[in-house]
Write a protein that holds these residues in place. Structure first.
Motif, PDB file in Angstrom:
ATOM      1  N   GLN A 280      -0.294  11.375 -16.435  1.00  0.00           N
ATOM      2  CA  GLN A 280      -1.247  10.737 -17.356  1.00  0.00           C
ATOM      3  C   GLN A 280      -0.603   9.564 -18.093  1.00  0.00           C
ATOM      4  O   GLN A 280      -1.263   8.565 -18.359  1.00  0.00           O
ATOM      5  CB  GLN A 280      -1.788  11.759 -18.348  1.00  0.00           C
ATOM      6  N   ILE A 281       0.680   9.723 -18.417  1.00  0.00           N
ATOM      7  CA  ILE A 281       1.370   8.636 -19.126  1.00  0.00           C
ATOM      8  C   ILE A 281       1.384   7.381 -18.268  1.00  0.00           C
ATOM      9  O   ILE A 281       1.043   6.285 -18.718  1.00  0.00           O
ATOM     10  CB  ILE A 281       2.805   9.064 -19.497  1.00  0.00           C
ATOM     11  N   ILE A 282       1.714   7.562 -17.008  1.00  0.00           N
ATOM     12  CA  ILE A 282       1.753   6.404 -16.112  1.00  0.00           C
ATOM     13  C   ILE A 282       0.348   5.835 -15.934  1.00  0.00           C
ATOM     14  O   ILE A 282       0.141   4.622 -15.978  1.00  0.00           O
ATOM     15  CB  ILE A 282       2.401   6.801 -14.775  1.00  0.00           C
ATOM     16  N   GLY A 283      -0.616   6.732 -15.739  1.00  0.00           N
ATOM     17  CA  GLY A 283      -2.008   6.298 -15.582  1.00  0.00           C
ATOM     18  C   GLY A 283      -2.482   5.542 -16.812  1.00  0.00           C
ATOM     19  O   GLY A 283      -3.148   4.514 -16.706  1.00  0.00           O
ATOM     20  N   GLU A 284      -2.106   6.028 -17.992  1.00  0.00           N
ATOM     21  CA  GLU A 284      -2.529   5.378 -19.242  1.00  0.00           C
ATOM     22  C   GLU A 284      -1.939   3.968 -19.343  1.00  0.00           C
ATOM     23  O   GLU A 284      -2.592   3.045 -19.832  1.00  0.00           O
ATOM     24  CB  GLU A 284      -2.089   6.208 -20.449  1.00  0.00           C
TER      25      GLU A 284
ATOM     26  N   ILE B 276      -4.272  -6.653  -7.454  1.00  0.00           N
ATOM     27  CA  ILE B 276      -3.746  -6.799  -8.819  1.00  0.00           C
ATOM     28  C   ILE B 276      -3.470  -5.427  -9.436  1.00  0.00           C
ATOM     29  O   ILE B 276      -2.415  -5.188 -10.024  1.00  0.00           O
ATOM     30  CB  ILE B 276      -4.745  -7.573  -9.713  1.00  0.00           C
ATOM     31  N   VAL B 277      -4.434  -4.518  -9.281  1.00  0.00           N
ATOM     32  CA  VAL B 277      -4.245  -3.193  -9.884  1.00  0.00           C
ATOM     33  C   VAL B 277      -2.992  -2.535  -9.306  1.00  0.00           C
ATOM     34  O   VAL B 277      -2.194  -1.918 -10.012  1.00  0.00           O
ATOM     35  CB  VAL B 277      -5.483  -2.297  -9.672  1.00  0.00           C
ATOM     36  N   ASN B 278      -2.799  -2.723  -8.010  1.00  0.00           N
ATOM     37  CA  ASN B 278      -1.617  -2.139  -7.366  1.00  0.00           C
ATOM     38  C   ASN B 278      -0.327  -2.719  -7.952  1.00  0.00           C
ATOM     39  O   ASN B 278       0.617  -1.988  -8.261  1.00  0.00           O
ATOM     40  CB  ASN B 278      -1.685  -2.393  -5.854  1.00  0.00           C
ATOM     41  N   THR B 279      -0.305  -4.039  -8.132  1.00  0.00           N
ATOM     42  CA  THR B 279       0.926  -4.653  -8.655  1.00  0.00           C
ATOM     43  C   THR B 279       1.103  -4.363 -10.140  1.00  0.00           C
ATOM     44  O   THR B 279       2.216  -4.373 -10.641  1.00  0.00           O
ATOM     45  CB  THR B 279       0.940  -6.180  -8.438  1.00  0.00           C
ATOM     46  N   TRP B 280       0.012  -4.100 -10.825  1.00  0.00           N
ATOM     47  CA  TRP B 280       0.139  -3.718 -12.236  1.00  0.00           C
ATOM     48  C   TRP B 280       0.654  -2.288 -12.369  1.00  0.00           C
ATOM     49  O   TRP B 280       1.177  -1.903 -13.390  1.00  0.00           O
ATOM     50  CB  TRP B 280      -1.209  -3.881 -12.958  1.00  0.00           C
ATOM     51  N   GLU B 281       0.473  -1.497 -11.318  1.00  0.00           N
ATOM     52  CA  GLU B 281       0.993  -0.129 -11.393  1.00  0.00           C
ATOM     53  C   GLU B 281       2.528  -0.128 -11.344  1.00  0.00           C
ATOM     54  O   GLU B 281       3.172   0.517 -12.158  1.00  0.00           O
ATOM     55  CB  GLU B 281       0.439   0.739 -10.271  1.00  0.00           C
ATOM     56  N   ASP B 282       3.085  -0.862 -10.372  1.00  0.00           N
ATOM     57  CA  ASP B 282       4.561  -0.865 -10.318  1.00  0.00           C
ATOM     58  C   ASP B 282       5.134  -2.193  -9.824  1.00  0.00           C
ATOM     59  O   ASP B 282       6.045  -2.206  -9.028  1.00  0.00           O
ATOM     60  CB  ASP B 282       5.098   0.305  -9.486  1.00  0.00           C
TER      61      ASP B 282
ATOM     62  N   ARG C  65       9.085  12.282 -11.596  1.00  0.00           N
ATOM     63  CA  ARG C  65       9.335  11.127 -12.419  1.00  0.00           C
ATOM     64  C   ARG C  65       8.275  10.055 -12.267  1.00  0.00           C
ATOM     65  O   ARG C  65       7.814   9.470 -13.227  1.00  0.00           O
ATOM     66  CB  ARG C  65      10.687  10.524 -12.071  1.00  0.00           C
ATOM     67  N   SER C  66       7.918   9.757 -11.003  1.00  0.00           N
ATOM     68  CA  SER C  66       7.036   8.610 -10.851  1.00  0.00           C
ATOM     69  C   SER C  66       5.835   8.875  -9.968  1.00  0.00           C
ATOM     70  O   SER C  66       5.806   8.439  -8.827  1.00  0.00           O
ATOM     71  CB  SER C  66       7.808   7.401 -10.344  1.00  0.00           C
ATOM     72  N   PRO C  67       4.904   9.634 -10.473  1.00  0.00           N
ATOM     73  CA  PRO C  67       3.644   9.752  -9.756  1.00  0.00           C
ATOM     74  C   PRO C  67       2.949   8.394  -9.711  1.00  0.00           C
ATOM     75  O   PRO C  67       3.183   7.546 -10.583  1.00  0.00           O
ATOM     76  CB  PRO C  67       2.841  10.751 -10.593  1.00  0.00           C
ATOM     77  N   LYS C  68       2.148   8.187  -8.676  1.00  0.00           N
ATOM     78  CA  LYS C  68       1.482   6.895  -8.486  1.00  0.00           C
ATOM     79  C   LYS C  68      -0.013   7.119  -8.332  1.00  0.00           C
ATOM     80  O   LYS C  68      -0.526   7.173  -7.212  1.00  0.00           O
ATOM     81  CB  LYS C  68       2.016   6.203  -7.222  1.00  0.00           C
ATOM     82  N   PRO C  69      -0.724   7.272  -9.442  1.00  0.00           N
ATOM     83  CA  PRO C  69      -2.141   7.634  -9.327  1.00  0.00           C
ATOM     84  C   PRO C  69      -2.990   6.598  -8.582  1.00  0.00           C
ATOM     85  O   PRO C  69      -3.860   6.978  -7.814  1.00  0.00           O
ATOM     86  CB  PRO C  69      -2.594   7.760 -10.789  1.00  0.00           C
ATOM     87  N   TYR C  70      -2.713   5.297  -8.775  1.00  0.00           N
ATOM     88  CA  TYR C  70      -3.550   4.299  -8.091  1.00  0.00           C
ATOM     89  C   TYR C  70      -3.289   4.300  -6.592  1.00  0.00           C
ATOM     90  O   TYR C  70      -4.197   4.243  -5.778  1.00  0.00           O
ATOM     91  CB  TYR C  70      -3.300   2.910  -8.670  1.00  0.00           C
ATOM     92  N   LYS C  71      -2.005   4.404  -6.230  1.00  0.00           N
ATOM     93  CA  LYS C  71      -1.686   4.442  -4.802  1.00  0.00           C
ATOM     94  C   LYS C  71      -2.253   5.698  -4.172  1.00  0.00           C
ATOM     95  O   LYS C  71      -2.723   5.688  -3.029  1.00  0.00           O
ATOM     96  CB  LYS C  71      -0.175   4.346  -4.607  1.00  0.00           C
ATOM     97  N   SER C  72      -2.254   6.800  -4.943  1.00  0.00           N
ATOM     98  CA  SER C  72      -2.829   8.042  -4.417  1.00  0.00           C
ATOM     99  C   SER C  72      -4.328   7.883  -4.184  1.00  0.00           C
ATOM    100  O   SER C  72      -4.866   8.366  -3.188  1.00  0.00           O
ATOM    101  CB  SER C  72      -2.606   9.188  -5.411  1.00  0.00           C
ATOM    102  N   LEU C  73      -4.974   7.151  -5.099  1.00  0.00           N
ATOM    103  CA  LEU C  73      -6.416   6.956  -4.992  1.00  0.00           C
ATOM    104  C   LEU C  73      -6.772   6.294  -3.670  1.00  0.00           C
ATOM    105  O   LEU C  73      -7.782   6.613  -3.054  1.00  0.00           O
ATOM    106  CB  LEU C  73      -6.889   6.082  -6.164  1.00  0.00           C
ATOM    107  N   LEU C  74      -5.939   5.356  -3.244  1.00  0.00           N
ATOM    108  CA  LEU C  74      -6.269   4.572  -2.049  1.00  0.00           C
ATOM    109  C   LEU C  74      -5.420   4.968  -0.841  1.00  0.00           C
ATOM    110  O   LEU C  74      -5.228   4.179   0.076  1.00  0.00           O
ATOM    111  CB  LEU C  74      -6.117   3.076  -2.343  1.00  0.00           C
TER     112      LEU C  74
END
Lengths: 301, 882
Positions: B162-166, B376-382, B611-620
């Motif tokens: 959730q922290i990463i998602g937030e 953009i969303v992907n690059t904003w994630e990491d 340590r580093s879940p990737k919610p956006y990458k998981s979504l797609l």
């Protein structure tokens, strides 16, 4: 029985010696001494020692092996060819490839093995092998055998020759060659003798015969500044070409190559440049259209 | 000397005298001559003549009379001028103009058949290429908002997911839209490729001004600076401690020492836990974030709630608003009536962004915009790094086709939109890979009109665009020729080429379905990925197999650091009485090294899951929603680890030297050889001997090529076995990136004549300068490698003389490529700058600001490379195909 030939070099992936991607085999030895020759290392029919001073690390390995013919003065290697038995042991001992032997004896099988390595490229590009030199037809038995085997394997063959060889030699290879490049250097017999050391009688005779018994010939004329680039020279070429049989398909003019100096240096032979630059496209275009008008055969450069 | 040149250039019309010039700059005449020559590579007289003739040529082109020009540059007779001109340009001055026009006309004619670059694109192109990363100034937004988002979530006691998602949601919600005049595609992504402190705002007047310009409220900024000063929040600032948990430590992080192996750097595991992806952007086009939200809800209903689903829902909601924010901003600009913007552009932005990315794209334009938002969303994630785009010609084609059929889009408009997207992607360092071409499962070619159009956009824009071409024996030759034309004309090493006939079987051998294998694409440099279905864990593990030699010679110890014991005990040197025994020891060391690497990957993996879940990458990414598992927790359908193998060509060359000199000729014993290497070749003669008197990889010589082949087989066998041992899928990737410099620095002298610390070979390209049998021989050597076992691609860069890319030769080059592909070539990239230019560019960087070269799976401006890399590129053999 497999024939052995003396080969200067095998150059792969060539795009300029016939259609498609080609492997060019440079045979060693030629009877002409064209003053502009840009492959001087192919002239002698024997193995030769090449020396590239810039690669020499002055380690003295060659001297240790062959003390008779090399002397060391300070840090500089002074290298002498007098009395060299061409045994090649100095080149074998030279770690930095400053001394190398030019000329390798290869059997037809060995040639074929090398030729076959690029089959995929011949197939993709309708390319093949080109026999060149030197004068490859001085070793016609090797060419004939290799070319015949190429045909068995479905590899297309081309050959480049100055035709200064007995007609029998040409006959031997004729059935196995798909494309013949015949060199024409000078139309005037006297000039020919002056610049190549030989008269052009035999060459013209062979060219006449060849043009009547081979169907796919390209005549190549190296254009040398001040030697054969006048109108009179080209009138002469025109007359000869006009008189030839139906086999000549095309005439190619070659630009003067002035970059051979380093090769002469390696052989320690004097190099005299006819010009320090090559012809412009416009000059070549003018010559080629002039020639085409007189001889009626398509000319290009 | 720079001043001298400047003086010469300024006074080129005057009489320039060497003595006078030497005096003026305080040199003695002789010293001046030698300095001048050293600096310019030419004598003073030659340099002046050369420069004058260059200027003369320009004057002639501009239409001045030849006689006037000759006099202006100090030639008394026309004959003298003609002669000098002929020597430099190979033609007479009066011909020069005509010839130049011919070439120009020829290029113009070619251009006539291409889509025109519109004024809009030309202006945008100037904007993006004139400054280094013009989007730099917007990145402050991501840093501030996402950091605050994470901190607030951490304070609420949220989970790591959730922290990463937030962090991501926060920037999506808070960012201020930026619309640049002339743009058709809007939205800014992260300006650079990795975590960098310079992008994080500090409490300085400049940064405060920048923040204000970006619409960040004072109060928010104050809060950010306050946290920045608070040591307990340090961990939430990504750039500071990228390795540490944001929330709480759920497992002990591996120490840096553990990751870097045993300081011997033969086995390296990196903390890149993602940002190397191609995820399913086409789902955003097809469903919109609204539709994706519904999908998440459906899976949540089926599988039950979990933090991942909850986070994904937040991201979808926030991402839906992206378009609306831009539509709103465009509307405000329109109402303000500023003449900087064209009303029509703004209207179209309003229309497009009101729809995407919330809803499915209905037109080509919407599809391109939605794709850009998804990226953009992907690059904003990491961050950007190597987050890539995939098969763009395939993704966008249905929209293009439909619009054309309906008559609402012209081909020129489509071309302009592609150019706009290309310019959005432009970076100085760019590994955002896209791919065109390919082969369908039924064997037919996937090439379509967009594939050509995308090549053309790259050519017309003449920028570095990380781009690859997939081809097979069924691909239209026309297409391959077109791609090679782009290589020849753009001269920036793009696109690069992947052979489907090898890649697809290689992927299928790793358990990837036929259908999916045919959909493969590339990440960043050359890493293989199944788009939207895989997590390839690119560049995570790296093994410098060249170091195995040190371990064999020193029985497990490092030669450079004798106190370290990174290898296995393979016995003392006297026990290797045959070459086979020696080779067996090398193989044993290799297994040991790969085992070490894989075990560290395993250890690191367990840590990175938390340590580093990737919610956006998981979504797609297919598999994650279905299983409820995160992208970094083996959620993807295909979860594998690419293990890089360094130094294969050097190791093969070295083994050949050992076989030749130790076992065949018996000139040296192994112990003597070890001493030579340990002393770093005290005798140059020996080094030369090793370098020149044994066959080298890259020349189509069976003995040594087969050693390289066997080495890769050995590595693949080892990785297969280790995959079972660690229950992870390891793919061999003989690829070095540009780390051949670093790996070389950490490797002792090797028997192939390489001195201690010298660079090693790039990937599976031969050691630079050691291939001399021509282009076909080089390609054959590379093609012999067991490429169908290395879906991670055997990357190779081939240096080709740019003069070779003539219209006569391009069909032949296509044939060479197809011939090599038939022999089993997997991947090839062409570099097309001649050595003279590079040497000159190294000397005078200011002259070559736009010169780009192929470095290692990506192109880069030559001026931005380290000196070592510049020399490496200069040293690669240039193939001229004479």
């Amino acid at each position: 029985m497999s024939v052995t030939a003396l080969i200067t070099n095998i150059s792969r992936g060539s795009l300029h010696d016939g259609p498609g991607v080609r492997t060019v085999i440079y045979y060693k030895g030629c009877l002409l001494r064209c003053s502009w020759c840009h492959n001087p290392e192919t002239l002698s029919p024997k193995k030769e020692l090449l020396y590239h001073p810039s690669k020499c690390i002055h380690c003295g390995a060659c001297v240790e092996i062959c003390p008779a013919h090399h002397t060391v003065v300070g840090n500089d290697m002074v290298f002498s060819r007098d009395g060299c038995a061409r045994c090649g042991s100095c080149a074998a001992s030279c770690p930095s490839l400053a001394l190398t032997v030019c000329g390798e004896e290869l059997t037809t099988e060995e040639l074929l093995a090398e030729i076959q390595k690029d089959r995929a490229y011949y197939e993709a590009s309708s390319g093949g092998v080109t026999f060149s030199g030197g004068e490859c037809l001085l070793q016609a038995d090797s060419v004939a055998q290799a070319a015949a085997k190429c045909h068995d394997l479905g590899i297309s063959t081309a050959l480049e020759s100055a035709l200064f060889v007995p007609w029998e030699n040409i006959q031997k290879v004729l059935p196995h060659i798909d494309l013949f490049y015949a060199d024409l250097k000078l139309a005037d017999a006297e000039k020919h003798r002056r610049f190549t050391g030989q008269s052009n009688g035999l060459i013209l005779e062979n060219l006449q015969k060849l043009s009547r018994c081979h169907h796919n010939i390209i005549v190549r004329i190296p254009v040398i500044p001040g030697v054969n680039d006048t109108e009179a020279d080209f009138m002469g070429f025109g007359e000869i070409l006009q008189s030839l049989g139906p086999g000549v398909r095309q005439v190619e003019l070659l630009k003067y190559n002035f970059l051979a100096a380093s090769k002469y240096e390696a052989l320690e032979k004097p190099f005299s440049a006819f010009s320090d630059h090559t012809q412009s496209d416009a000059q070549m275009e003018a010559l080629s259209s002039f020639l085409e008008r007189i001889c009626g055969i398509p000319c290009s450069f | 000397m720079f001043e001298v040149l400047k003086y010469i250039h300024d006074h080129i019309g005057d009489t320039l005298n060497l003595t006078e010039l030497a005096d003026r700059f305080g040199y003695s005449k002789w010293h001046f001559c030698s300095k001048f020559h050293e600096y310019t590579g030419k004598s003073f007289v030659k340099y002046v003549r050369h420069y004058r003739l260059q200027l003369a040529a320009v004057d002639i082109l501009s239409g001045k009379k030849v006689t006037d020009v000759a006099t202006a540059y100090g030639y008394d007779t026309l004959g003298g001028f003609d002669k000098a001109f002929l020597a430099q340009y190979g033609c007479l001055p009066r011909e020069y103009k005509r010839l130049e026009q011919q070439t120009k006309q020829y290029y113009e004619r070619r251009k006539d058949t291409m889509y025109p670059l519109t004024d809009r694109c030309e202006l945008l192109r100037q904007l993006v290429t004139s400054c280094n990363d013009y989007e730099d100034k917007y990145c402050i937004q991501r840093q501030v908002y996402s950091t605050l988002g994470r901190i607030h979530a951490a304070e609420r006691g949220c989970t790591q997911m959730q922290i990463i998602g937030e962090g991501l949601c926060s920037i999506l919600r808070e960012f201020s839209p930026v619309i640049i005049p002339g743009e058709l595609i809007v939205g800014f992504n992260h300006p650079d490729t990795k975590y960098e402190e310079r992008f994080a705002p500090q409490d300085t007047p400049e940064h405060r001004a920048l923040a204000k310009e970006n619409g960040i409220r004072e109060q928010v900024l104050e809060e950010y600076f306050q946290y920045q000063k608070d040591p307990s929040k340090e961990l939430l600032f990504e750039y500071r401690k990228p390795l540490i948990d944001f929330a709480h430590t759920v497992s002990t992080p591996p120490t840096q020492q553990e990751l870097d192996s045993t300081e011997d750097f033969s086995s390296i595991v990196r903390n890149i836990d993602s940002n190397h992806t191609v995820i399913g952007y086409e789902q955003v086009l097809r469903l919109g974030f609204r539709g994706l939200l519904e999908r998440v809800e459906a899976f949540e209903a089926k599988n039950g709630e979990n933090p991942m689903y909850a986070t994904m829902k937040c991201i979808c909601e926030a991402a839906c608003q992206m378009g609306h924010k831009y539509a709103q901003a465009a509307k405000e600009l329109k109402d303000a009536g500023s003449d900087a913007y064209q009303q029509k552009d703004l209207e179209q932005i309003i229309e497009t962004c009101s729809r995407v990315p919330e809803h499915p794209a209905t037109t080509f334009r919407e599809a391109v915009q939605a794709l850009w938002f998804a990226h953009i969303v992907n690059t904003w994630e990491d961050f950007i790094n190597a987050n890539s785009l995939g098969r763009l010609d395939q993704i966008l084609y249905p929209y293009y086709k439909r619009d054309l059929e309906q008559g609402i889009l012209t081909k020129e408009e489509a071309f302009e939109l592609i150019c706009c997207l290309w310019l959005k992607l432009y970076r100085n360092y760019d590994v955002q890979q896209s791919c065109v071409g390919g082969t369908a499962p039924d064997g037919s070619s996937d090439v379509n009109e967009l594939s050509y159009m995308m090549l053309e956009a790259t050519e017309q824009l003449n920028i570095i665009r990380c781009m690859s071409v997939r081809f097979s024996k069924n691909t239209e030759k026309e297409f391959i020729k077109r791609a090679l034309e782009v290589v020849g004309h753009v001269q920036k090493g793009v696109p690069f080429f992947f052979n489907d006939d090898v890649m697809i079987p290689a992927l299928m051998s790793k358990g990837i379905s036929k259908e999916d294998a045919h959909d493969y694409t590339q990440i960043g440099c050359v890493e293989t990925v199944i788009p939207g279905k895989s997590n390839p864990h690119a560049v995570t593990g790296e093994a410098n197999v060249l170091k195995t030699l040190e371990y064999v010679f020193c029985n497990g110890h490092s030669m450079l650091h004798p106190d370290l014991f990174p290898g296995a005990e393979t016995g003392c040197l006297s026990s290797f009485d045959t070459f086979e025994k020696f080779f067996t020891a090398v193989k044993a060391q290799m297994y040991h090294l790969l085992d070490l690497t894989c075990s560290k990957v395993k250890k690191y993996r367990e840590y990175s899951v938390h340590r580093s879940p990737k919610p956006y990458k998981s979504l797609l990414t297919r598999g994650c929603l279905e299983s409820g598992r995160d992208f970094n927790d083996a959620g993807a359908v295909y979860d594998y680890y690419q293990i890089m193998l360094d130094g294969i060509p050097n190791l093969a060359d070295s083994l050949e030297v050992i076989r030749e000199f130790v076992y065949k000729q018996k000139t040296y014993t192994l112990q003597e050889l070890k001493d030579i290497l340990q002393q770093n070749y005290p005798d140059e003669r020996v080094r030369m001997e090793f370098m020149n008197k044994a066959a080298k990889f890259g020349n189509d010589i069976e003995s040594v090529d087969s050693l390289a082949t066997e080495l890769i087989h050995t590595a693949c066998d080892a990785l297969d076995e280790l995959s079972r041992k660690y229950e992870l899928s390891f793919h061999a990737q003989p690829f070095t990136f540009w780390w051949m410099v670093d790996r070389g620095r950490e490797t002792a002298a090797t028997p192939d004549g390489r001195r201690s610390g010298e660079i090693i070979a790039y990937s599976v390209s031969p050691m630079q300068g050691r291939d001399f049998n021509g282009l076909t021989a080089l390609l054959n050597s590379i093609a012999k490698l067991p490429t169908t076992r290395t879906p991670g691609t055997t990357s190779a860069i081939v240096e080709v003389d740019p003069k070779l890319f003539t219209d006569r030769n391009i069909p032949l080059l296509a044939d060479i490529l197809l011939g090599a592909a038939a022999n089993g070539l997997e991947n090839v990239q062409f570099n097309t700058i001649d050595a003279d230019t590079l040497i000159d560019a190294k000397k005078y960087p200011e002259k070559y600001n736009n010169l780009a070269v192929r470095v290692s799976g990506f192109s880069q401006k030559f001026n931005l490379l380290s000196e070592e890399l510049q020399d490496h590129i200069i040293g690669r053999t240039k193939h001229t195909c004479l």
